[in-house]
Design a protein around this motif. Structure first.
Motif, short mmCIF file in Angstrom:
data_model
loop_
_atom_site.label_atom_id
_atom_site.label_comp_id
_atom_site.label_asym_id
_atom_site.label_seq_id
_atom_site.Cartn_x
_atom_site.Cartn_y
_atom_site.Cartn_z
N GLU A 1 5.15 1.12 -9.79
CA GLU A 1 5.73 0.65 -8.76
C GLU A 1 6.50 1.67 -6.86
N GLU A 2 6.35 2.78 -7.28
CA GLU A 2 7.14 3.28 -6.15
C GLU A 2 5.53 4.12 -5.61
N ALA A 3 4.73 4.38 -6.19
CA ALA A 3 2.95 4.42 -5.43
C ALA A 3 2.83 3.32 -4.35
N SER B 1 -4.49 -8.86 -1.76
CA SER B 1 -2.97 -10.23 -1.67
C SER B 1 -2.33 -9.88 -2.71
N ILE B 2 -1.32 -8.97 -2.25
CA ILE B 2 -0.59 -8.73 -3.99
C ILE B 2 0.76 -8.62 -3.69
N ASP B 3 2.01 -9.27 -4.17
CA ASP B 3 3.23 -9.07 -4.24
C ASP B 3 3.80 -7.45 -4.32
N LEU B 4 4.03 -7.53 -2.70
CA LEU B 4 4.87 -6.58 -2.89
C LEU B 4 6.52 -6.32 -3.03
N THR B 5 7.07 -7.63 -3.55
CA THR B 5 8.14 -7.48 -4.07
C THR B 5 8.68 -7.36 -5.49
N LYS B 6 7.27 -7.12 -6.21
CA LYS B 6 7.49 -7.55 -8.17
C LYS B 6 7.75 -6.02 -8.13
N HIS B 7 8.56 -6.71 -9.05
CA HIS B 7 9.52 -5.24 -9.55
C HIS B 7 10.07 -5.59 -11.61
N VAL C 1 -6.50 -1.11 0.49
CA VAL C 1 -7.22 -1.37 -0.42
C VAL C 1 -6.72 -0.41 -2.06
N VAL C 2 -5.62 1.02 -1.97
CA VAL C 2 -6.08 1.64 -2.99
C VAL C 2 -4.09 1.48 -3.14
N ARG C 3 -3.49 0.62 -1.98
CA ARG C 3 -2.28 -0.48 -2.65
C ARG C 3 -2.57 -1.91 -3.28
N ALA C 4 -3.25 -1.85 -3.15
CA ALA C 4 -3.73 -3.10 -4.50
C ALA C 4 -3.79 -3.08 -6.01
N ASP C 5 -5.34 -1.13 -5.74
CA ASP C 5 -5.34 -0.95 -7.41
C ASP C 5 -4.18 -0.69 -7.80
N ALA D 1 -0.79 -2.14 -7.17
CA ALA D 1 -0.44 -2.91 -7.65
C ALA D 1 -0.53 -3.49 -8.91
N HIS D 2 -1.66 -3.30 -9.17
CA HIS D 2 -2.53 -3.61 -10.23
C HIS D 2 -2.30 -2.78 -11.26
N HIS D 3 -2.40 -2.10 -11.34
CA HIS D 3 -1.96 -1.13 -12.85
C HIS D 3 -0.79 -0.63 -13.04
N ARG D 4 0.49 -1.02 -11.75
CA ARG D 4 1.89 -1.71 -12.31
C ARG D 4 1.35 -2.70 -13.31
N ASP D 5 1.51 -3.62 -12.75
CA ASP D 5 1.34 -5.18 -13.65
C ASP D 5 0.92 -5.00 -15.12
N VAL D 6 -1.00 -3.84 -15.47
CA VAL D 6 -0.80 -4.21 -16.50
C VAL D 6 -0.12 -2.75 -17.78
N ASN D 7 0.67 -2.44 -16.53
CA ASN D 7 1.34 -1.26 -17.86
C ASN D 7 2.40 -1.31 -17.63
N HIS D 8 3.60 -2.93 -16.93
CA HIS D 8 4.65 -3.70 -17.37
C HIS D 8 4.18 -4.73 -18.53
N TYR D 9 2.76 -4.61 -17.96
CA TYR D 9 2.65 -6.32 -19.47
C TYR D 9 2.24 -5.10 -20.66
N ALA D 10 1.94 -3.60 -20.98
CA ALA D 10 1.92 -3.33 -21.73
C ALA D 10 2.63 -3.11 -22.61
N SER D 11 4.27 -2.67 -21.75
CA SER D 11 5.21 -2.44 -22.22
C SER D 11 5.86 -3.35 -23.08
N ASP D 12 5.78 -4.46 -22.31
CA ASP D 12 6.25 -6.05 -22.37
C ASP D 12 5.96 -6.32 -24.11
#
Length: 316
Positions: A236-238, A101-107, A281-285, A287-298
């Motif tokens: 995000e592209e993945a 259950s991930i947010d596909l539109t998160k950018h 499940v790969v897409r969910a992974d 999305a998790h990496h997307r959020d972690v790396n944006h957070y690390a940059s922030d």
């Protein structure tokens, strides 16, 4: 006179040499007799018996399971259904159930100049990938995962060395980044079962990974914040690519084949899982990496996160 001296005298006596016999011809017989008397160690007389018979041959023993790197015999693991665990690249405690259950539109909207450059870089890299792979999503995923597994390993290694140099904690980021790299590698191992890459695709992987490894290492040393932003946009592209993969699966353009066994065990999927379940499940992974790396940059963690973790422990 000892047995060794007697054998040597018979072997190299003038009579044997003058008679045209080579001293070496009697060597096996002599060594065999010496070994039987205990004068020659077993390892030197392994094939010295007359007639070429190996006098040291032993009865065949059952093969022993190789010990692990640490010299400890590996434990034989079994799954919940009682079958033997056959994977050495990961263990049962490394498996998990992905939250799909991930947010596909998160950018992340680019704010700084570095964000805009990172976004433009990722967009420019997507174009040749789309052109080369077209709609062959299995090979496309294989290619992307060989690249996606690089940043976590590079960043984790840089932070590991930094922690050693400064003798300070990493705030948990080293483990998080290495786990990300391992997760991406498992994606690759899964899609290798789904698609069999051609020789030129394998050559492309080697070339792209070599260039990306050095480019990302340079970027991370110069600006970790920029490097993590690039990975955030890559993820995000993945997510977008795997969403298109799912659309083609649902439309029947791609056969929804049974899921590989490695995927069923790694993500704890049901036994009748299909390729669609794997892509979910790969897409969910990703999305998790997307959020972690944006957070690390922030948070620009290379300074702030270390101080937040080290301060309560008395480190400065």
């Amino acid at each position: 006179m000892t047995l060794v001296q007697q054998s040597a005298r018979r072997l190299f006596s003038p009579a044997s040499v003058a008679g045209g016999r080579s001293p070496v011809a009697d060597l096996p017989k002599a060594l065999s007799s010496l070994w039987m008397a205990g004068a020659v160690p077993r390892r030197f007389a392994g094939t010295a018996a007359a007639g070429g018979v190996d006098v040291t041959a032993k009865k065949e023993e059952p093969e022993k399971e190789a010990a692990s790197y640490w010299g400890v015999a590996p434990t034989r693991l079994v799954k919940e259904d009682g079958t033997v665990w056959k994977w050495s690249c990961f263990r049962p405690w490394d498996t998990y159930e992905a939250d799909v259950s991930i947010d596909l539109t998160k950018h992340h909207d680019p704010v700084t100049l570095g964000d805009k450059v990172a976004r433009w870089t990722v967009k420019s890299l997507r174009w040749p990938v789309d052109l080369f792979f077209q709609r062959r999503y299995g090979c496309r995923a294989m290619m992307l995962e060989t690249v996606a597994a690089v940043p976590g390993m590079v960043a984790g290694a840089v932070l590991h060395l930094r922690s050693l140099r400064r003798i300070e904690h990493s705030g948990g980021w080293i483990r998080a980044l290495l786990e990300e790299a391992e997760n991406e590698r498992m994606h690759l191992m899964t899609f290798m079962e789904v698609s069999q890459p051609r020789w030129y695709e394998r050559a492309l992987v080697v070339a792209v990974q070599g260039v990306f490894l050095h480019a990302y290492l340079a970027a991370y040393l110069l600006s970790p914040r920029f490097a993590h932003r690039v990975v955030g946009y890559l993820e995000e592209e993945a997510v977008h690519s795997y969403t298109e993969f799912l659309r083609d699966l649902d439309a029947g353009k791609i056969d929804d084949v049974p899921a590989p066994a490695i995927a069923i065990d790694y993500w704890r999927l049901p036994a009748d899982a299909t390729l669609r379940d794997v892509v979910m499940v790969v897409r969910a992974d990703e999305a998790h990496h997307r959020d972690v790396n944006h957070y690390a940059s922030d948070i620009h963690y290379q300074g702030q996160a270390l101080r937040e973790v080290a301060a309560p422990l008395g480190y400065h």
